[in-house]
Design an enzyme around this catalytic site. Structure first.
Site, PDB file in Angstrom:
ATOM      1  N   HIS A 147      -2.948  -0.768  14.042  1.00  0.00           N
ATOM      2  CA  HIS A 147      -3.994  -0.045  13.313  1.00  0.00           C
ATOM      3  C   HIS A 147      -5.095   0.276  14.312  1.00  0.00           C
ATOM      4  CE1 HIS A 147      -7.020   1.099  10.424  1.00  0.00           C
ATOM      5  NE2 HIS A 147      -6.137   0.996   9.444  1.00  0.00           N
ATOM      6  N   ARG A 149      -1.308   7.504  12.779  1.00  0.00           N
ATOM      7  CA  ARG A 149      -1.871   6.271  13.328  1.00  0.00           C
ATOM      8  C   ARG A 149      -1.429   5.959  14.755  1.00  0.00           C
ATOM      9  NH1 ARG A 149      -1.726   1.771   8.781  1.00  0.00           N
ATOM     10  NH2 ARG A 149      -3.234   3.068   7.715  1.00  0.00           N
ATOM     11  N   HIS A 191      -0.527  -4.360  13.083  1.00  0.00           N
ATOM     12  CA  HIS A 191      -0.874  -4.195  11.669  1.00  0.00           C
ATOM     13  C   HIS A 191       0.334  -4.210  10.744  1.00  0.00           C
ATOM     14  CE1 HIS A 191      -3.206  -2.735   8.279  1.00  0.00           C
ATOM     15  NE2 HIS A 191      -2.464  -1.647   8.173  1.00  0.00           N
ATOM     16  N   GLU A 247      -6.153   9.879   4.132  1.00  0.00           N
ATOM     17  CA  GLU A 247      -5.901   9.025   5.305  1.00  0.00           C
ATOM     18  C   GLU A 247      -5.071   9.808   6.315  1.00  0.00           C
ATOM     19  OE1 GLU A 247      -4.223   5.321   3.904  1.00  0.00           O
ATOM     20  OE2 GLU A 247      -6.177   4.568   3.298  1.00  0.00           O
ATOM     21  N   ARG A 256       5.057   4.256  10.057  1.00  0.00           N
ATOM     22  CA  ARG A 256       4.737   4.312   8.624  1.00  0.00           C
ATOM     23  C   ARG A 256       3.518   5.209   8.367  1.00  0.00           C
ATOM     24  NH1 ARG A 256       1.104   1.152   5.143  1.00  0.00           N
ATOM     25  NH2 ARG A 256       0.317   0.311   7.095  1.00  0.00           N
TER      26      ARG A 256
HETATM   27  P1  FAD Z   1       2.591  -9.980   1.782  1.00  0.00           P
HETATM   28  O1  FAD Z   1       1.562  -9.406   0.924  1.00  0.00           O
HETATM   29  O2  FAD Z   1       2.262 -10.227   3.208  1.00  0.00           O
HETATM   30  O3  FAD Z   1       3.051 -11.335   1.097  1.00  0.00           O
HETATM   31  C1  FAD Z   1       3.985 -12.182   1.729  1.00  0.00           C
HETATM   32  C2  FAD Z   1       4.075 -13.450   0.920  1.00  0.00           C
HETATM   33  O4  FAD Z   1       5.157 -14.237   1.389  1.00  0.00           O
HETATM   34  C3  FAD Z   1       2.856 -14.337   1.011  1.00  0.00           C
HETATM   35  O5  FAD Z   1       2.616 -14.862  -0.264  1.00  0.00           O
HETATM   36  C4  FAD Z   1       3.294 -15.447   1.967  1.00  0.00           C
HETATM   37  O6  FAD Z   1       2.612 -16.657   1.779  1.00  0.00           O
HETATM   38  C5  FAD Z   1       4.731 -15.576   1.562  1.00  0.00           C
HETATM   39  N1  FAD Z   1       5.620 -16.175   2.567  1.00  0.00           N
HETATM   40  C6  FAD Z   1       5.888 -15.741   3.820  1.00  0.00           C
HETATM   41  N2  FAD Z   1       6.782 -16.551   4.401  1.00  0.00           N
HETATM   42  C7  FAD Z   1       7.095 -17.513   3.498  1.00  0.00           C
HETATM   43  C8  FAD Z   1       7.955 -18.639   3.516  1.00  0.00           C
HETATM   44  N3  FAD Z   1       8.682 -18.969   4.586  1.00  0.00           N
HETATM   45  N4  FAD Z   1       8.009 -19.421   2.410  1.00  0.00           N
HETATM   46  C9  FAD Z   1       7.256 -19.147   1.320  1.00  0.00           C
HETATM   47  N5  FAD Z   1       6.423 -18.090   1.253  1.00  0.00           N
HETATM   48  C10 FAD Z   1       6.348 -17.279   2.332  1.00  0.00           C
HETATM   49  N6  FAD Z   1      -0.722  -0.947   2.895  1.00  0.00           N
HETATM   50  C11 FAD Z   1      -0.957   0.076   2.062  1.00  0.00           C
HETATM   51  O7  FAD Z   1      -0.029   0.677   1.523  1.00  0.00           O
HETATM   52  N7  FAD Z   1      -2.251   0.456   1.781  1.00  0.00           N
HETATM   53  C12 FAD Z   1      -3.323  -0.162   2.333  1.00  0.00           C
HETATM   54  O8  FAD Z   1      -4.457   0.187   2.052  1.00  0.00           O
HETATM   55  C13 FAD Z   1      -3.093  -1.234   3.235  1.00  0.00           C
HETATM   56  N8  FAD Z   1      -4.132  -1.871   3.832  1.00  0.00           N
HETATM   57  C14 FAD Z   1      -3.884  -2.982   4.588  1.00  0.00           C
HETATM   58  C15 FAD Z   1      -4.955  -3.704   5.112  1.00  0.00           C
HETATM   59  C16 FAD Z   1      -4.727  -4.876   5.812  1.00  0.00           C
HETATM   60  C17 FAD Z   1      -5.876  -5.668   6.356  1.00  0.00           C
HETATM   61  C18 FAD Z   1      -3.388  -5.327   6.026  1.00  0.00           C
HETATM   62  C19 FAD Z   1      -3.121  -6.584   6.774  1.00  0.00           C
HETATM   63  C20 FAD Z   1      -2.333  -4.577   5.546  1.00  0.00           C
HETATM   64  C21 FAD Z   1      -2.560  -3.411   4.832  1.00  0.00           C
HETATM   65  N9  FAD Z   1      -1.506  -2.658   4.310  1.00  0.00           N
HETATM   66  C22 FAD Z   1      -1.757  -1.605   3.473  1.00  0.00           C
HETATM   67  C23 FAD Z   1      -0.122  -3.117   4.450  1.00  0.00           C
HETATM   68  C24 FAD Z   1       0.260  -3.852   3.157  1.00  0.00           C
HETATM   69  O9  FAD Z   1      -0.836  -4.588   2.689  1.00  0.00           O
HETATM   70  C25 FAD Z   1       1.429  -4.779   3.362  1.00  0.00           C
HETATM   71  O10 FAD Z   1       2.470  -4.130   4.029  1.00  0.00           O
HETATM   72  C26 FAD Z   1       1.953  -5.255   2.007  1.00  0.00           C
HETATM   73  O11 FAD Z   1       0.905  -5.810   1.279  1.00  0.00           O
HETATM   74  C27 FAD Z   1       3.061  -6.260   2.187  1.00  0.00           C
HETATM   75  O12 FAD Z   1       3.313  -6.852   0.944  1.00  0.00           O
HETATM   76  P2  FAD Z   1       4.443  -7.942   0.811  1.00  0.00           P
HETATM   77  O13 FAD Z   1       4.419  -8.384  -0.603  1.00  0.00           O
HETATM   78  O14 FAD Z   1       5.688  -7.444   1.402  1.00  0.00           O
HETATM   79  O15 FAD Z   1       3.937  -9.126   1.779  1.00  0.00           O
HETATM   80  C1  SIN Z   2      -6.251   1.152   5.800  1.00  0.00           C
HETATM   81  O1  SIN Z   2      -6.950   1.016   4.805  1.00  0.00           O
HETATM   82  O2  SIN Z   2      -6.615   1.733   6.821  1.00  0.00           O
HETATM   83  C2  SIN Z   2      -4.892   0.560   5.805  1.00  0.00           C
HETATM   84  C3  SIN Z   2      -3.972   1.481   5.134  1.00  0.00           C
HETATM   85  C4  SIN Z   2      -2.556   1.121   5.437  1.00  0.00           C
HETATM   86  O3  SIN Z   2      -2.287   0.267   6.288  1.00  0.00           O
HETATM   87  O4  SIN Z   2      -1.683   1.726   4.819  1.00  0.00           O
END
Ligand code: FAD
Ligand code: SIN
Length: 547
Positions: A245, A291, A352, A122, A387
């Protein structure tokens, strides 16, 4: 003791919250895990590309560290970067031991392959180091962990429960040093607000990209944890670094459809409508530049040529290769009439990832005693001003482990918690005009996109600041007079994170990483974090530090 008392309350069911819950439960700690939608609905579920980790002999920690620091444009904390990168292989082993199935290769598919896993490339990575489960890594990791969490007797899950605010000793008027003692929670099915008290609380609420009109994120990314921590008295850092993104599908009906950077990693090209490649004019690494540079280049070309989108093309690769590597992206694009095996697809950048967040140390501790923050809501110093791709899931996993160790060692199990007053609804009524909330959501997301986007100016930021002040007032009025709903709570949080983002952006008088302003196009010699201190910052705060 309060009726609903738990040892650890974790707010958020993404990869950060799920992995932390499991690790705590496996060490005998009772956890309540709440999530505002179904358990795993959040960004984690939609992650595509994978998880960055050094798994090949020709790669090295030094190289992963260097790539992270380069992407972070002088603002990463070296200690944090070293810690997270060096713990990455163990985090991957933990996932594999817990049943996560990553894509494997039968024989070396590319030069230098000595891992049994397929590692993709990537932007910004100088080696192949992104382990993945086809093009749906997040779904594989999140659902595997979800199944384990649901089967774990030490974890109580509460879905469709949204945390409103943290309850602190200061808010209760206690003389003791300030600490987090619980949270008010709205059950969105019954519309009842309850209290959960806990020995330790963890914010794992994800990022705030929903503050922008166009985003790759699901609806849950409304910055709730960042806003709650801010209101509770924690410092917030580096909110101006919003990652866009480069490649979301451009189609009126396609909401938040990302096309993974791995498509460019495996040879995808960015094209103008006449088929000209343009990335080499912007950076020597072409389509695999970091990015921020790719997103800015697309924004530039779209404005220069008056385009609605540019195009991403992988159709020069054999069909079998595309279907093997990107089966879900293929299927999703087909739904909108685009065959990635045959033709270029229209793409645009979209908000993103939130690089800033709640300041934590390397145990996930915030400034408030007993309050931790992990995942995208936190600011650990890993990402700096930008990032590196696939470093986010990695941060969720490594920091969940670090926090679990600290919580286990310090969780008192005293079951003594101060009496917390019930939620008071005696002076509020049902909302009169729900349209106000819907309208304000829309207005906020539009002006954030227009004025606080990929290219900024002081004038645009000031316009945004002015509108935020008006919205804050309206929402304060609405919040004090009407019963809470999830829409209102999220709007209140979105306005708070928008405010923090604009404050940080206005204070940064330079361009660095993801923050690019026409007023100050140069990067200063000395890099400084933006740190905003709330007025209720506790006098005896933990004062967590990255060093
Ligand atoms: P999240 O997975 O967003 O989870 C947050 C949780 O908190 C959810 O369950 C939500 O319902 C809950 N929540 C929020 N507010 C409240 C509240 N007030 N009360 C109760 N519950 C609440 N990163 C990578 O490293 N590799 C990748 O390939 C990648 N691809 C991505 C593709 C996409 C489409 C997206 C959107 C992001 C991607 N990212 C990637 C970034 C990565 O997915 C996120 O940064 C990471 O998953 C965040 O995880 P998290 O557990 O912190 O939050
Ligand atoms: C992607 O698959 O392009 C997302 C990867 C990331 O946000 O880290």
């Amino acid at each position: 003791m309060n009726k609903n008392h738990t040892e650890v309350l974790i707010i958020g069911g993404g990869v950060a919250g799920l992995s932390l819950s499991l690790r705590l439960a496996q060490s005998g700690i009772k956890v309540t895990l709440i999530s505002k939608e179904e358990l795993t609905e959040g960004s984690s579920l939609y992650a595509q590309g994978g998880i960055a980790a050094v798994l090949n002999k020709e790669d090295s920690f030094a190289s992963h560290i260097e790539d992270t620091l380069t992407a972070g444009a002088g603002l990463c904390n070296r200690q944090t970067v070293g810690y997270i990168v060096e713990n990455a292989p163990d985090a991957i082993d933990w996932l594999v031991d817990n049943g996560v199935e990553f894509t494997v290769i039968d024989g070396p598919e590319y030069d230098g392959a000595d891992s049994k896993y397929h590692l993709t490339r990537e932007g910004g990575h100088s080696h192949r180091r992104v382990i993945h489960a086809q093009d749906a890594t997040g779904r594989e990791v999140a659902t595997t962990l979800e199944n384990l969490v649901r089967a774990e007797p030490g974890i109580t899950t509460l879905e469709h429960h949204i945390a409103i605010d943290l309850i602190t000793a200061q808010k209760l008027g206690l003389a003791s040093p300030d600490r987090a003692v619980g949270a008010y929670i709205l059950d969105t099915k019954t519309s009842k607000v309850g209290v959960i008290s806990a020995e330790s609380l963890v914010l794992a609420t994800g990022g705030a990209s929903k503050s922008y009109l166009y985003t790759s994120n699901p609806d849950t990314s409304t910055g709730d944890g960042i806003a709650m921590a801010w209101r509770a008295g924690c410092r917030i850092s580096n909110m101006e670094f919003v990652q866009f993104h480069p490649t979301c599908l451009y189609h009126p009906q396609a909401k938040s459809l990302l096309i993974s950077e791995a498509v460019r990693g495996e040879g995808g090209r960015l094209l103008l409508p006449d088929g000209t490649r343009f990335m080499k004019q912007h950076h020597e690494l072409g389509e695999l530049a970091p990015r921020d540079i790719v997103a800015r280049a697309i924004d530039y070309e779209m404005k220069l040529h008056g385009l609605d989108s540019v195009f991403l093309d992988i159709s020069h690769k054999p069909k079998d290769f595309i279907l093997e590597h990107f089966p879900n992206i293929y299927k999703n694009c087909m739904q909108y009439g685009f065959d990635i095996c045959q033709e270029p697809v229209p793409v645009v950048p979209a908000a993103h990832y939130t690089c800033g967040g709640v300041v934590t140390d390397l145990q996930g501790r915030t400034d408030l005693t007993n309050l931790y923050c992990v995942g995208e809501a936190s600011c650990t110093g890993l990402h700096g001003a930008n990032r590196l791709a696939s470093n986010s899931l990695l941060e969720c996993l490594v920091m969940a482990d670090a926090s679990a160790k600290h919580i286990s060692a310090n969780c008192t199990k005293t079951k003594i918690s101060p009496a917390i007053p019930e939620w008071d609804e005696s002076r509020v009524t049902d909302p009169d005009e729900r349209i106000v909330v819907a309208h304000n959501w829309d207005e906020l997301r539009r002006f954030m996109w227009d004025y606080v986007g990929i290219v900024r100016t002081d004038k645009r930021l000031e316009r945004a600041a002015h509108r935020i002040d008006l919205l804050k007032e309206e929402i304060r009025d609405y919040y004090s007079n009407f019963k809470v709903s999830s829409d209102l709570l999220e709007l209140r949080n979105l306005v708070t994170v928008a405010d923090l983002t604009v404050q940080c952006a206005l204070n940064r008088r330079e361009s660095r990483g993801l923050h690019y302003t026409l007023n100050y196009p140069k990067t200063k010699r000395i890099a400084r974090d933006s740190v905003i201190v709330p007025t209720n910052y506790p006098a005896h705060a933990n004062m967590v530090s990255w060093d």
